[in-house]
Each structure stands twice: as C-alpha cells, then as structure tokens.
Design a protein around this motif. Structure first.
Motif, short mmCIF file in Angstrom:
data_model
loop_
_atom_site.label_atom_id
_atom_site.label_comp_id
_atom_site.label_asym_id
_atom_site.label_seq_id
_atom_site.Cartn_x
_atom_site.Cartn_y
_atom_site.Cartn_z
N VAL A 227 0.86 -1.18 0.00
CA VAL A 227 0.00 0.00 0.00
C VAL A 227 0.90 1.23 0.00
N THR A 228 0.45 2.26 -0.70
CA THR A 228 1.22 3.48 -0.79
C THR A 228 0.28 4.67 -0.92
N GLY A 229 0.85 5.84 -0.92
CA GLY A 229 0.06 7.06 -1.06
C GLY A 229 0.90 8.24 -0.60
N HIS A 230 0.37 9.41 -0.81
CA HIS A 230 1.04 10.65 -0.44
C HIS A 230 0.10 11.45 0.45
N SER A 231 0.66 12.09 1.50
CA SER A 231 -0.14 12.93 2.36
C SER A 231 -1.17 12.09 3.13
N LEU A 232 -2.43 12.46 3.06
CA LEU A 232 -3.47 11.66 3.71
C LEU A 232 -3.47 10.23 3.19
N GLY A 233 -3.20 10.06 1.89
CA GLY A 233 -3.12 8.71 1.33
C GLY A 233 -2.00 7.91 1.96
N GLY A 234 -0.87 8.57 2.24
CA GLY A 234 0.23 7.89 2.91
C GLY A 234 -0.13 7.47 4.31
N MET A 235 -0.88 8.31 5.01
CA MET A 235 -1.29 7.94 6.36
C MET A 235 -2.22 6.73 6.34
N LEU A 236 -3.16 6.70 5.40
CA LEU A 236 -4.06 5.56 5.32
C LEU A 236 -3.29 4.28 5.00
N ALA A 237 -2.27 4.39 4.15
CA ALA A 237 -1.43 3.23 3.86
C ALA A 237 -0.76 2.72 5.13
N MET A 238 -0.25 3.62 5.93
CA MET A 238 0.43 3.22 7.17
C MET A 238 -0.53 2.60 8.18
N THR A 239 -1.71 3.16 8.30
CA THR A 239 -2.63 2.64 9.30
C THR A 239 -3.08 1.22 8.97
N VAL A 240 -3.35 0.94 7.69
CA VAL A 240 -3.80 -0.42 7.36
C VAL A 240 -2.64 -1.41 7.51
N ALA A 241 -1.42 -0.97 7.20
CA ALA A 241 -0.26 -1.85 7.35
C ALA A 241 0.03 -2.13 8.82
N SER A 242 -0.22 -1.15 9.68
CA SER A 242 0.06 -1.33 11.11
C SER A 242 -0.80 -2.40 11.74
N ARG A 243 -1.92 -2.70 11.11
CA ARG A 243 -2.86 -3.67 11.67
C ARG A 243 -2.81 -5.01 10.97
N SER A 244 -1.80 -5.21 10.13
CA SER A 244 -1.70 -6.46 9.38
C SER A 244 -0.26 -6.93 9.30
#
Length: 381
Positions: A227-244
């Motif tokens: 998962v990847t993204g920039h700005s808010l998209g980057g944060m969403l990528a990090m949050t889903v990865a943190s839970r998996s």
C-alpha cells in the motif's frame, strides 16, 4: 501576483494548465520576497495534485534493475542491486500520479488501464477496486503485476469550495494533523470548521481503507499486497499496514496518525515494512507540532536536495539534536505562517516526484531511521 495565479489554477484545474501556472509561481517566488500569506495562496502551496510528470522524471537516464522481483524495502532504499531504487519507486510515483489525475476533483486525463514501468513490467489497473465515494471519503486505485498488488490511496484535497475537499479537511481536523494548531491551520486556509458537524458520518476513513484491503486480500489471497500514497493517502497506507502482518506500506509524507484511536492504528511495535519517505522540512514541521508523528514507522529523509524557497533560511529539521529548540527560539511571535508556507511547498507531490529522480541520479539516497519518526535522532548523530 501569486494569488491571481492561484485563482486561475483553481478555476482552470480541469483544463491541464497546472504545469504553466506552477512554473509561473516558482518564477515569482524566486524573484520576489514573500508577502503575508493569503488563504488562497496557502491552499495552492498545500495542493498535492500533479497533472503531468515532471521533465526531470521523463528525461532521467538512470540504470534500471532487472524486472521487479522483490519488494524488500531495506534493499530497495540502499539501491541493491543497482537500479532497484528507481525501478521500484518509479512504479509507486507513477501510480500515485495516476491516482491523483483520475479522481475527483481533477479528472484531467483518460483513465489508463495499464501502466508500463521502465523495466518493461506491465501493471494492470484493477478498475473493479476503484474507490471514489460521493460526496467524499477514501479514494483509491489498485494495480497488479503477477502476484504483486499495489493499492494507492489518494492524498488530501484542499479546495475549500469543493464538498469532497471539505470532508477531507474535516477528517484532518478530526485527527488533529497539526496537533494543537490544527484549527488555526484550517482558519488560515479560509475553511469554516463549523461545517464539519455536517460531515460527522463521513469520518470513517480508516474503516473504508481497511475494508478495501480486506476485499483485495479476499480476491487474491496469495498475492503480495503493498500500500502506498502521499499525504493523507500515505497515512491511510500506514494505518492499514500497522494492523496487518501481511501488508507492506511505503508512503510519501504521510499525515501524522498519532492522534488516531488505538482501534484504528497499531503503533505499539515498529516494523521495517512501514516506511515513510520525507522531505526533512515537510515531515519535520509536522513532527514539530506532533512529536511522535509517525510512530512504528521508519522515516527516510531526502537530504542534500534543493528545497523550496519558503524553506530557505529556516532551521533545518533533524540537522542536529537541538533543531526543535532552535526553531522555537528563532521564530519569535506567530511563526505558524512561515512554517506553513515552507511545509506546503515541500509537501507538493511534484516535489516528491523530483526528489526521487534526483536521489536516483546522484545516488544521494534517503537516510533512514525509526528515530526520525519520533524526534529522537538528528542527522549529525
């Protein structure tokens, strides 16, 4: 002068004038001292959209590794084998550009169904996983090559006249992305935060992102998911990865997630599979207001690169162990405006596109440390 160009950008952003207007703004900013901030100018500096790849990226001539075999972040960020850094990051950069360009409010180009990388690998758009909720929420695009699937979350939209962008800004208010000055930042942007009461039911961004991840994994259980993204998209990528334990995240300038509830992000354990690529001013100013902004992630800083004009003269974040104290001392009075002008300029997506290319050409690769995520280390230590 800059404000008039910003106005033209917001009026004509569907016609593809971005490149011309952004060059004009750059020329003006280099020739004139900065005037007091205008809300419209601040919107412009925070805009993350890109309507065309930069000339540097198009013209780059850097050796490319063999077709992509592995997404080992540690090796990629060390450019091992040679060419891996650009081969892999170029794919992510182009996918993020496609995501910005093919989602509201831009919709500047026809939606491509395939993306061919420099190494010849062809990535297929999985359009049935496209997300573009009305009136707003989590926007995403998904790509697949072989057994690798890349999910891209779109970054924040900041046009305070567009309902979709109002929802984004309300979500940033909800998660306090600038810590104690979050409301003041929205005020400077000309946004009426009282509107957020209207959008309470749309604040489930992390739930929307997690649901999309679950759908992709159900459809392709044997695939490697990045998962990847920039700005808010980057944060969403990090949050889903943190839970998996099976999802990797490599994001660009992710919005701080420290103030998310524990049910939405697991920041207890650091992971080498969660990497944030950052301009030091961009992510450093975030960390200045939100210490621990990127808990559990490794932050990689693009150093020794040309910084936007509004950042020049400011204390360089992470340069030494006392940079935060220096920033507080050397910015008497209301320091928020100059910091935001710098942050907004350094945060723009074309800046990241350029930094990846320059790092690959010069071999000045990002310097990585988890301690950069929590303000415990400086570059000089």
């Amino acid at each position: 002068m800059i404000g008039s160009c910003a106005a033209r950008l917001l009026v004509f952003h569907l016609t593809g004038i971005w490149g011309q207007c952004s060059r004009e703004i750059q020329d003006i900013s280099e020739a004139q001292p900065l005037d007091p901030v205008d809300p419209l100018d601040l919107q412009l500096l925070q805009i993350s959209n890109v309507l065309q790849p930069s000339a540097r990226t198009r013209a780059s001539r850097v050796s490319i590794a063999k077709p992509l075999q592995s997404w080992n972040f540690t090796q990629i960020l060390r450019d091992k084998p040679t060419g891996s850094f650009l081969s892999h990051l170029e794919v992510l950069v182009r996918m993020i550009g496609v995501t910005y360009n093919t989602t509201r409010p831009i919709l500047a180009h026809e939606t491509p169904l395939t993306l061919t990388a420099r190494d010849g690998s062809v990535w297929q758009r999985l359009v049935h996983f496209d997300r573009g909720p009305v009136p707003g929420g989590v926007f995403a695009r998904v790509f697949r090559h072989g057994d690798v699937v890349i999910l891209v979350f779109k970054g924040v939209c900041t046009d305070v006249k567009v309902e979709q962008c109002k929802i984004d800004l309300c979500y940033l208010k909800e998660i306090q992305n600038y810590g104690p000055v979050s409301d003041r930042v929205l005020q400077l942007m000309g946004f009426d935060a009282q509107l957020c009461n209207t959008y309470r039911s749309f604040m489930n961004f992390t739930e929307q992102a997690s649901a999309l991840v679950a759908a992709i994994q159900a459809a392709c259980p044997r695939c490697e998911l990045l998962v990847t993204g920039h700005s808010l998209g980057g944060m969403l990528a990090m949050t889903v990865a943190s839970r998996s334990s099976t999802v990797k995240a490599l994001s660009f300038a992710p919005t701080p997630w420290k103030h998310l509830p524990a049910s939405q992000v697991d920041a207890r354990n650091s992971s080498p599979e969660m990497v944030a690529l950052c301009d030091p001013y961009d992510c450093g100013i975030n960390a200045f207001f939100v210490p621990g902004a990127r808990l559990a992630a490794t932050t990689c800083l693009f150093l020794e690169q040309e910084e936007p004009r509004p950042c020049q003269g400011l204390v360089e974040p992470y340069f030494n162990q006392t940079w935060r104290q220096q920033m507080e001392r050397e910015s008497p009075g209301d320091s928020l405006v100059p910091l935001l002008l710098c942050k907004g300029s350094a945060h723009r997506w074309p800046h990241y596109e350029s930094m990846v290319d320059v790092a690959a050409r010069t071999q000045k690769l990002p310097l990585c440390s988890r301690e950069f995520s929590i303000l415990q280390r400086s570059v000089s230590t």
